[in-house]
Design a protein around this motif. Structure first.
Motif: not given
Length: 788
Positions: A534-539
């Motif tokens: 899971k990405l929490l921020a950005g790309r």
């Protein structure tokens, strides 16, 4: 006389068949259980003893300090081995090998097999003294492209044909000539390689392989017989720091081969247990089970002996002396103990296949081995002497006139108390084992249910060889076309095993004194989606890897380490001062150590040079069908390479191999300890009921109910089990709490575990005793009172 003792003993055994069965069965099971555990312990303690020089062989470990915490590593710089012998007195030989048993693809015609092995320096043969069966045992690496293989590998490729001089193609690139064959290494060896090839084939492939600042190889040394270990360690301590001409915290030391298996756990730079803890635990359990069985044997023997008072009286009247009576009772007990040991030997042989399957070893028992023979004879003699001593000296002192006139003989002072104490001891140990088994199982489930930060289900990986990485784009597209693959990605390592390196990372505001340990991994753009992270921020990375060549993704732990610079757009500089922009922050996921918090991690989008292909199947897909379709794609797009896969789930379970084995063994032996204790309790209940037979008859005549009489006979034993709980609970808490302290992420010891264990022990004891109690209560009172 001895013949007469044996005849009398056998007559007594057959006369009291039920009692004899209980006594022999209890001791036999205890001896068999203890013997199996001791065989396992012996195997663990003899790890690596197959190597002739195991007492003088060492590997070099490094202690490195990061953020005030010392971490221990076994990787060393490539140039280290070559200069050790010349610069440090006491070192006889030094050799390098690759870090572990790696997979390489070997081919002979249409036969393509992946085998585990190592690249190594030729000096490794002098250190390990491998048992060669054919070929050049003196210098197997005379040729650059030579390979030494074990018997199993030789059989796979060449059958009964002599393989010496034959060639095998490695990774579809280079032909290697078989120069020697060695015997298969035993399972209780730290080395499990099937092949060895010259290190010179690979140590020039990367520039960092020959610099002092990069750790990638294992270094093994053999000390001179006269060498002083302390002196060698002192000279070795700052060896790397002196070579790099830098001030660093790396401290080297020698780690003995005899300790590799038993004491390989290091905490803050110091040896802190390992499998030796489990060896000690199970040695203790073996001794306890053996003690329970011996107590049981002695308890039943002494309890039953009082029923032979009239026999003693008759023998004395007809002229038997005290010495002969003592000899008779002791010989009977010793003979019974020997019979139990013989039964135990049968049980050991019968249980060995199942036990080997449980502990995943190839243990064997050699009864005629001096140590084994002495152990079994010792148990029989000591147990028999102890069990026979009480009745021998106590009964032989009876007045024959008093006995034959039916005058009640008082039991020896304290006999009842001793017998009760032994029962309490047995059940206390059994309850401790029950509690331990439950807590160990809880700890394993606690870790297994921990959030990993990625989805390990339906996920496999393949170790790539040769030029397979170059085929990734084609393989990826074809895998997606199968309809069973959700995604696939390249990486340096499987998700649960990621390397670490400081690489001198820096960022604005970083404390120049601190040099944290950072894990990193080269991946392809599909890595996060394949792992289901899971990405929490950005790309995420762009599909075109080249677009992110100067960008990185970090995890939460790294972002926290960086402080305010741990953000999207933040800049990290590596050892070459190259600026790397943070484009994404991924949720922490666990790897390497499942018991610790997630370590700082950095991901590069550099798929070239990676060596692992991870493949995620779609949910609901039939795994067998998916594997068939995936294998077809791999073989079609990478002709000449095999399809050998590993489930991440299996790797995850392997991380708890020791704990799972501990839980299973503890459960098995706790059950057997309870069973042995119950055999003794059953016999004592029968003895008690027999002694109180007239009392029971009178109570029945006066109107006592069956349930009332059963309760009367059972309550005394339940009191003993209750006392066992009181003793066992604090003891169990102390040992289990100490065991849990070795885990950072651990379960809480709940009060209900003790309640359940106590209730279980009470229920088992009540069931055991009730049978005899009800049987006695149902007896016709006329039969028990007719002699009055």
């Amino acid at each position: 006389m001895i013949k007469n003792y044996i005849k009398t003993a056998l007559r007594s055994l057959f006369k009291n068949r039920a009692f004899s069965f209980l006594n022999i069965a209890g001791l036999a099971i205890g001896v068999a259980c203890a013997s199996l555990i001791f065989l396992w312990v012996q195997d663990e303690l003899s790890y690596n003893h197959n190597f002739e020089k195991h007492n003088s062989v060492y590997t070099i470990y490094e202690n490195q300090t990061y953020e005030g915490k010392i971490s221990t590593f076994h990787a060393t710089p490539g140039p280290m081995a070559k200069v050790l012998k010349a610069e440090i007195p006491g070192i006889k030989t030094a050799a390098r090998t690759t870090g572990g048993d790696g997979d390489e693809l070997f081919a002979l015609g249409d036969k393509i097999i992946t085998e585990k092995g190592r690249f190594a320096d030729p000096e490794i043969f002098s250190i390990l003294k491998l048992p060669f069966v054919s070929g050049n045992a003196t210098n197997p690496f005379q040729q650059l492209h030579s390979v030494v293989i074990n018997e199993t590998m030789a059989k796979k490729f060449f059958g009964d044909i002599n393989p010496i001089g034959k060639t095998l193609k490695v990774n579809n690139e280079q032909e290697y000539t078989v120069t020697a064959v060695f015997k298969n290494l035993p399972k209780n060896s730290s080395f499990q390689f099937q092949w060895l090839a010259p290190m010179a084939n690979i140590d020039h492939k990367q520039p960092w392989m020959n610099i002092w600042g990069a750790n990638w190889t294992r270094t093994f040394i053999e000390l001179e017989p006269s060498a002083n270990l302390t002196s060698v360690n002192q000279k070795l301590q700052h060896f790397i720091a002196d070579k790099t001409k830098k001030t660093n915290t790396t401290v080297c030391f020698l780690f003995a081969m005899n300790d590799w298996n038993l004491r390989d756990n290091f905490v803050d730079g110091r040896m802190s247990g390992g499998r030796i803890q489990y060896v000690n635990i199970f040695s203790f359990i073996a001794v306890i089970i053996l003690l329970i069985a011996c107590i049981n044997f002695m308890n039943l023997s002494t309890a039953r002996s009082e029923q032979r008072a009239k026999e003693v009286g008759v023998r004395k009247v007809v002229g038997a002396g005290k010495g002969k009576l003592i000899g008779q009772f002791i010989s009977e007990a010793v003979i019974m103990a020997f019979i139990a040991v013989l039964v135990a030997i049968g049980l050991i042989y019968a249980a060995m296949p199942s036990f080997n399957n449980l502990v995943q070893k190839d243990l064997g028992v050699d009864i005629v081995a001096p140590a084994h023979l002495a152990y079994l004879i010792g148990i029989a003699v000591i147990t028999g002497l102890l069990a026979g001593s009480y009745p021998a000296f106590y009964l032989s002192s009876f007045n024959p006139i008093a006995v034959l006139k039916n005058i009640k003989i008082k039991s020896a002072s304290g006999t009842g108390l001793i017998r009760q104490s032994l029962v309490v001891m047995q059940f206390s140990v059994s309850i401790v084992l029950i509690i331990g088994t439950i807590i160990i199982y809880q700890q394993i489930q606690h870790i297994k249910s921990r959030q990993l930060g990625f989805n390990k289900s339906n996920l496999i990986y393949i170790n790539l060889q040769g030029k397979q990485v170059d085929q990734f784009t084609t393989v990826y597209n074809d895998l997606k076309q199968t309809g069973v693959v959700a995604d696939a990605a390249l990486s340096d390592n499987p998700a649960l095993q990621i390397g670490s390196n400081t690489d001198n990372y820096s960022w604005d505001g970083k404390d120049p004194v601190k040099n944290p340990l950072i894990s990193w991994q080269n991946v392809s753009p599909q890595f996060l989606s394949t792992m289901d992270m899971k990405l929490l921020a950005g790309r995420d990375f762009y599909n075109e890897a080249a677009l992110d060549s100067n960008n990185v993704i970090i995890n939460e732990a790294f972002a926290k380490q960086m402080g305010k610079e741990g953000r999207i757009g933040g800049i990290i500089r590596d050892g070459s001062k190259k600026a790397l922009a943070i484009t994404g922050i991924v949720k922490d996921f666990l790897y390497n150590d499942m018991y610790a918090s997630a370590a700082p991690l950095l991901l590069y989008c550099h798929p070239a040079g990676t060596s692992v292909l991870s493949i995620r199947f779609k949910n609901g897909t039939n795994l067998q069908d998916a594997l068939i379709k995936t294998g077809a794609v791999i073989k079609a797009d990478s002709p000449g390479y095999s399809f050998e896969y590993q489930f991440i789930d299996d790797d995850f379970n392997q991380l708890f191999k020791t704990e799972t084995l501990t839980a299973m063994l503890a459960g098995v032996f706790a059950s057997l300890a309870i069973f042995i204790s119950c055999l003794g309790l059953f016999g004592l209940a029968a003895y008690t009921a027999e002694r109180r037979i007239k009392e029971i008859g009178i109570r029945k005549v006066l109107g006592a109910s069956v349930s009332g009489l059963a309760g009367l006979l059972s309550k005394d034993f339940l009191k003993l089990v209750g006392l066992s709980c009181i003793i066992a609970f604090p003891v169990a808490w102390f040992f289990i709490n100490n065991w849990l302290q070795s885990y950072q992420y651990r379960v809480t010891i709940n009060w209900w575990v003790f309640i359940i264990s106590g209730v279980l022990a009470m229920a088992i004891a009540l069931t055991t005793v009730s049978f005899q109690a009800i049987k006695a209560a149902l007896m016709n009172p006329v039969r028990s009172l007719r002699s009055e």
